[in-house]
Structure formats: structure tokens, C-alpha cells
Design a protein around this motif. Structure first.
Motif, mmCIF file in Angstrom:
data_model
loop_
_atom_site.group_PDB
_atom_site.id
_atom_site.type_symbol
_atom_site.label_atom_id
_atom_site.label_comp_id
_atom_site.label_asym_id
_atom_site.label_seq_id
_atom_site.Cartn_x
_atom_site.Cartn_y
_atom_site.Cartn_z
ATOM 1 N N UNK A 7 0.835 -1.216 0.000
ATOM 2 C CA UNK A 7 0.000 0.000 0.000
ATOM 3 C C UNK A 7 0.863 1.257 0.000
ATOM 4 N N UNK A 8 1.901 1.246 0.797
ATOM 5 C CA UNK A 8 2.783 2.408 0.874
ATOM 6 C C UNK A 8 3.533 2.624 -0.442
ATOM 7 N N UNK A 9 3.930 1.540 -1.089
ATOM 8 C CA UNK A 9 4.606 1.625 -2.375
ATOM 9 C C UNK A 9 3.690 2.257 -3.420
ATOM 10 N N UNK A 10 2.456 1.780 -3.491
ATOM 11 C CA UNK A 10 1.503 2.345 -4.455
ATOM 12 C C UNK A 10 1.199 3.804 -4.146
ATOM 13 N N UNK A 11 1.037 4.122 -2.871
ATOM 14 C CA UNK A 11 0.797 5.518 -2.480
ATOM 15 C C UNK A 11 1.976 6.403 -2.876
ATOM 16 N N UNK A 13 4.125 5.873 -5.260
ATOM 17 C CA UNK A 13 4.134 5.980 -6.723
ATOM 18 C C UNK A 13 3.144 7.046 -7.193
ATOM 19 N N UNK A 14 1.922 6.986 -6.692
ATOM 20 C CA UNK A 14 0.911 7.968 -7.095
ATOM 21 C C UNK A 14 1.296 9.383 -6.668
ATOM 22 N N UNK A 15 1.849 9.497 -5.481
ATOM 23 C CA UNK A 15 2.260 10.812 -4.979
ATOM 24 C C UNK A 15 3.432 11.364 -5.797
ATOM 25 N N UNK A 17 4.019 10.852 -8.889
ATOM 26 C CA UNK A 17 3.468 11.333 -10.155
ATOM 27 C C UNK A 17 2.781 12.680 -9.954
ATOM 28 N N UNK A 18 1.977 12.777 -8.903
ATOM 29 C CA UNK A 18 1.285 14.040 -8.606
ATOM 30 C C UNK A 18 2.275 15.188 -8.438
ATOM 31 N N UNK A 19 3.391 14.906 -7.763
ATOM 32 C CA UNK A 19 4.391 15.943 -7.486
ATOM 33 C C UNK A 19 5.375 16.139 -8.633
ATOM 34 N N UNK A 20 5.202 15.352 -9.682
ATOM 35 C CA UNK A 20 6.060 15.430 -10.858
ATOM 36 C C UNK A 20 7.540 15.295 -10.482
ATOM 37 N N UNK A 21 7.818 14.259 -9.664
ATOM 38 C CA UNK A 21 9.193 13.998 -9.266
ATOM 39 C C UNK A 21 9.968 13.419 -10.441
ATOM 40 N N UNK A 29 10.123 3.065 -8.682
ATOM 41 C CA UNK A 29 8.914 2.644 -7.968
ATOM 42 C C UNK A 29 8.096 1.692 -8.836
ATOM 43 N N UNK A 30 7.994 2.005 -10.100
ATOM 44 C CA UNK A 30 7.213 1.177 -11.014
ATOM 45 C C UNK A 30 7.839 -0.210 -11.179
ATOM 46 N N UNK A 31 9.155 -0.287 -11.221
ATOM 47 C CA UNK A 31 9.839 -1.582 -11.306
ATOM 48 C C UNK A 31 9.460 -2.439 -10.091
ATOM 49 N N UNK A 32 9.488 -1.832 -8.918
ATOM 50 C CA UNK A 32 9.151 -2.577 -7.701
ATOM 51 C C UNK A 32 7.674 -2.988 -7.700
ATOM 52 N N UNK A 33 6.803 -2.127 -8.184
ATOM 53 C CA UNK A 33 5.378 -2.459 -8.283
ATOM 54 C C UNK A 33 5.190 -3.671 -9.188
#
Length: 47
Positions: A7-11, A13-15, A17-21, A29-33
Motif C-alpha cells: 500500500x505504501x509503495x503504491x501511495x 508511486x501515485x504521490x 506522479x502528482x508531485x512530478x518527481x 517505484x514502477x519496477x518494484x510495483x
């Protein structure tokens, strides 16, 4: 990354993207997902 819950990994990842890191960080993050066979509706963002 192993210490993050699914859950923390997905959160994270989404955050990220939102913050445009950095693309490289989001890609990590996506590799780990994908390793964990998790699904995220935002995968398409990394084209």
C-alpha cells in the motif's frame, strides 16, 4: 524498497506522479510495483 508495504509503495508511486518527481525515481517505484505484481491505474503516465 522491500521495507515498504504494498500500500505504501503504491501511495508513493501515485504521490511521486502528482508531485512530478524525477522520471528515474518514478521508474524505480514502477519496477518494484511490477516485481510485486501489483496493479496501479496510473501506469500509463510513464510513456
Amino acid at each position: 524498497m522491500v521495507e515498504l508495504s504494498d500500500e505504501m509503495l503504491l501511495d508513493s508511486y501515485h504521490r511521486a506522479i502528482e508531485l512530478q518527481l524525477e522520471h528515474d525515481f518514478i521508474a524505480l517505484l514502477l519496477v518494484e510495483i511490477r516485481k510485486r505484481n501489483l496493479h496501479s491505474p496510473v501506469h500509463a503516465v510513464l510513456h
